[in-house]
Design a protein around this motif. Structure first.
Motif, PDB file in Angstrom:
ATOM      1  N   MET A   1       0.850  -1.189   0.000  1.00 49.06           N
ATOM      2  CA  MET A   1       0.000   0.000   0.000  1.00 49.06           C
ATOM      3  C   MET A   1       0.884   1.237   0.000  1.00 49.06           C
ATOM      4  SD  MET A   1      -3.038   1.018   2.652  1.00 49.06           S
ATOM      5  CE  MET A   1      -4.130  -0.216   2.031  1.00 49.06           C
ATOM      6  N   ASN A   2       0.694   2.170  -0.956  1.00 51.38           N
ATOM      7  CA  ASN A   2       1.573   3.330  -1.029  1.00 51.38           C
ATOM      8  C   ASN A   2       1.136   4.401  -0.039  1.00 51.38           C
ATOM      9  OD1 ASN A   2      -0.434   5.029  -2.197  1.00 51.38           O
ATOM     10  ND2 ASN A   2      -0.008   4.133  -4.185  1.00 51.38           N
ATOM     11  N   VAL A   3       1.998   5.393   0.135  1.00 53.63           N
ATOM     12  CA  VAL A   3       1.759   6.409   1.148  1.00 53.63           C
ATOM     13  C   VAL A   3       0.499   7.207   0.880  1.00 53.63           C
ATOM     14  CG1 VAL A   3       2.694   8.511   2.183  1.00 53.63           C
ATOM     15  CG2 VAL A   3       4.190   6.585   1.718  1.00 53.63           C
ATOM     16  N   ASP A   4       0.301   7.569  -0.392  1.00 52.37           N
ATOM     17  CA  ASP A   4      -0.880   8.371  -0.715  1.00 52.37           C
ATOM     18  C   ASP A   4      -2.155   7.603  -0.370  1.00 52.37           C
ATOM     19  OD1 ASP A   4      -1.628  10.950  -1.896  1.00 52.37           O
ATOM     20  OD2 ASP A   4      -2.690   9.689  -3.345  1.00 52.37           O
ATOM     21  N   THR A  96       6.204  -6.987  -8.537  1.00 51.93           N
ATOM     22  CA  THR A  96       6.154  -5.966  -9.585  1.00 51.93           C
ATOM     23  C   THR A  96       4.936  -6.146 -10.466  1.00 51.93           C
ATOM     24  OG1 THR A  96       8.560  -5.769  -9.576  1.00 51.93           O
ATOM     25  CG2 THR A  96       7.423  -5.015 -11.553  1.00 51.93           C
ATOM     26  N   VAL A  97       4.339  -5.025 -10.853  1.00 48.84           N
ATOM     27  CA  VAL A  97       3.166  -5.039 -11.718  1.00 48.84           C
ATOM     28  C   VAL A  97       3.414  -4.118 -12.907  1.00 48.84           C
ATOM     29  CG1 VAL A  97       2.032  -3.198 -10.407  1.00 48.84           C
ATOM     30  CG2 VAL A  97       0.656  -4.728 -11.818  1.00 48.84           C
ATOM     31  N   LEU A  98       2.908  -4.518 -14.068  1.00 50.38           N
ATOM     32  CA  LEU A  98       2.879  -3.615 -15.209  1.00 50.38           C
ATOM     33  C   LEU A  98       1.759  -2.617 -14.940  1.00 50.38           C
ATOM     34  CD1 LEU A  98       3.868  -2.917 -18.114  1.00 50.38           C
ATOM     35  CD2 LEU A  98       2.026  -4.386 -18.952  1.00 50.38           C
ATOM     36  N   ALA A  99       2.127  -1.434 -14.456  1.00 55.17           N
ATOM     37  CA  ALA A  99       1.138  -0.450 -14.035  1.00 55.17           C
ATOM     38  C   ALA A  99       0.571   0.332 -15.207  1.00 55.17           C
ATOM     39  CB  ALA A  99       1.749   0.508 -13.025  1.00 55.17           C
ATOM     40  N   GLY A 144       2.872   0.600  -4.946  1.00 55.07           N
ATOM     41  CA  GLY A 144       1.541   0.158  -4.561  1.00 55.07           C
ATOM     42  C   GLY A 144       0.543   0.236  -5.689  1.00 55.07           C
ATOM     43  N   SER A 145       0.877   0.976  -6.743  1.00 56.75           N
ATOM     44  CA  SER A 145       0.077   1.050  -7.974  1.00 56.75           C
ATOM     45  C   SER A 145      -1.372   1.427  -7.722  1.00 56.75           C
ATOM     46  CB  SER A 145       0.159  -0.277  -8.744  1.00 56.75           C
ATOM     47  OG  SER A 145       1.489  -0.572  -9.079  1.00 56.75           O
ATOM     48  N   SER A 405       5.636  -0.763 -11.601  1.00 58.80           N
ATOM     49  CA  SER A 405       5.615  -0.287 -10.233  1.00 58.80           C
ATOM     50  C   SER A 405       5.486  -1.515  -9.338  1.00 58.80           C
ATOM     51  CB  SER A 405       4.459   0.687 -10.002  1.00 58.80           C
ATOM     52  OG  SER A 405       4.543   1.260  -8.708  1.00 58.80           O
ATOM     53  N   THR A 406       5.385  -1.288  -8.034  1.00 58.41           N
ATOM     54  CA  THR A 406       5.203  -2.399  -7.113  1.00 58.41           C
ATOM     55  C   THR A 406       3.713  -2.652  -6.901  1.00 58.41           C
ATOM     56  OG1 THR A 406       5.269  -0.959  -5.180  1.00 58.41           O
ATOM     57  CG2 THR A 406       7.357  -1.905  -5.919  1.00 58.41           C
ATOM     58  N   ARG A 407       3.396  -3.890  -6.499  1.00 54.88           N
ATOM     59  CA  ARG A 407       2.008  -4.202  -6.175  1.00 54.88           C
ATOM     60  C   ARG A 407       1.627  -3.467  -4.916  1.00 54.88           C
ATOM     61  NH1 ARG A 407       0.208 -10.372  -7.493  1.00 54.88           N
ATOM     62  NH2 ARG A 407       1.840 -10.918  -8.934  1.00 54.88           N
TER      63      ARG A 407
END
Length: 407
Positions: A1-4, A96-99, A144-145, A405-407
């Protein structure tokens, strides 16, 4: 989970519409909200396959509903679609995900200029599918994409949007004092480095022609002015001037677009150079900095350092008809592995990389550009196709390039 996303979720739980975010709030959110993700491998008929799960609503603490991101709802270790190019459905491997992916087309202007205009296939985290958009001139996806930083046309932009990849809406706009042509999230998602330009770095000027194969074409004009460090949570920013790099005759040696990016640990930013050491680093106050020890042997391969910082993606290492790429020791720069691929793009984890490549029998006589996304394992050289061979389509009239990006 990203910061935003963490900040957004916590604000929903503690407030209604408008909330003042105090200093250090993102750090406190991270300290109390951690999660782990389990992954598994789905195998069908001996081939690692992908099943894109349908996202479902999960309850929030305040009783509301939110769709869980598709890249987390499908926790499969490898999610590939070797029958799709450009991709339609979610592609991911390891962490990793293809965002997103993009194609670029040169659009001729009335005055003869050419603007290289991107079309993006951007992951919709509600549906797990890539959706075509021409709205944005530039974008980058946060760890976190869940959020993308977006710039409107035409560049340079005077604000940065934070786009929610589930709702498809811009949550908020961050104004900037200097025109921005490119953005990149820090490894922890807390900051952005925004590269500033005096002119549109994607515009080639008819009155500054260059000769290409005996024919004059609109030429690039370097105009980079520096970089701005943006705090994502608060929206505050600091701009730092960086002069154009010039040769001994006073001519710029830079491309029209030469964006800044982050060091592996996020403590520095850097820009590429045309000669050794090939990268110039700066601290977040705008001062030049030494090359970090574990980044001394980085060059142009996009994958860069492994997550643990011990290995570094190397250059093409094939000979004759051999298709191979090097993986080097980050401390010494010496090659320690050779993988059956053409170009290393991203690390899935410490032992696997996502790369461009193809089966030599399928590439034979068709040129180096017949390639597909592959997942390659260090040590075993196991190769798993993640996409079909790269080609244009009616929706994306050009060769697509991935954004990870990362999952």
């Amino acid at each position: 989970m990203n910061v935003d996303e963490l900040v957004r979720d916590t604000l929903r739980e503690t407030a209604a519409d408008t909330v003042s975010v105090p200093a250090g709030f993102a750090d406190r959110v991270l300290a109390v909200r951690r999660r782990r993700r389990n992954r598994r491998i789905v195998t069908t008929a001996g081939v690692t396959a992908a099943v894109v799960a349908v996202a479902v609503a999960v309850p929030l603490l305040d009783g509301g509903d939110e769709v869980r991101p598709a890249s987390r709802k499908n926790s499969s270790d490898i999610i590939g679609h070797p029958d799709q190019s450009p991709p339609k459905d979610l592609i991911a491997a390891g962490d990793t995900v293809l965002a997103a992916f993009q194609v670029s087309k040169g659009v001729k202007q009335d005055n003869g200029d050419i603007v290289h205009t991107p079309t993006y296939g951007l992951l919709n985290q509600k549906t797990g599918k890539y959706e075509k958009t021409k709205r944005w001139a530039f974008l980058d996806v946060a760890p976190g994409s869940r959020t993308a930083a977006v710039l409107e046309r035409e560049l340079p932009a005077d604000r940065i949007g934070l786009l929610d990849l589930i709702t498809g809406k811009v949550d908020r706009w961050i104004p900037v004092d200097h025109g921005v042509g490119g953005v990149a999230f820090s490894p922890d998602g807390r900051k952005l480095v925004a590269t500033t330009y005096a002119k549109n770095p994607s515009r080639y000027l008819a009155d500054k022609p260059v000769n290409v194969d005996g024919k004059d074409e609109p030429g690039p004009v370097p105009s980079r002015t520096g970089f701005t460090i943006v705090d994502v949570a608060s929206g505050t920013s600091d701009w730092h001037k960086v002069p154009l790099v010039k040769d001994e005759f006073g001519f710029s040696t830079m491309n029209s677009r030469e964006d800044f990016d982050w060091s592996h640990d996020g403590s520095l930013v850097y820009t590429h150079l045309t000669s050794e050491p090939y990268r110039q680093y700066y601290d977040l106050n705008g001062d030049k900095a030494a090359v970090p020890a574990n980044e001394k042997y980085l060059s142009y391969p996009e994958a860069g350092l492994s997550p643990n910082g011990k290995l570094v993606a190397g250059d093409f290492a094939g000979s004759g008809k051999e298709i191979a790429v090097a993986v080097n020791d980050a401390r010494t720069g010496k090659r320690v592995y050779k993988l059956p691929a053409q170009q290393l793009l991203a690390w899935a984890d410490d032992k696997r990389l996502i790369a461009w490549g193809c089966d030599p029998e399928k590439c034979s006589g068709k040129g180096e550009f017949r390639n597909q996304l592959l997942l390659v394992t260090i040590g075993t050289n196991q190769v798993v196709p993640l996409s079909d061979f790269r080609k244009a389509s009616d929706a994306y009239p050009g060769r697509w390039s991935p954004i990870f990006s990362t999952r």
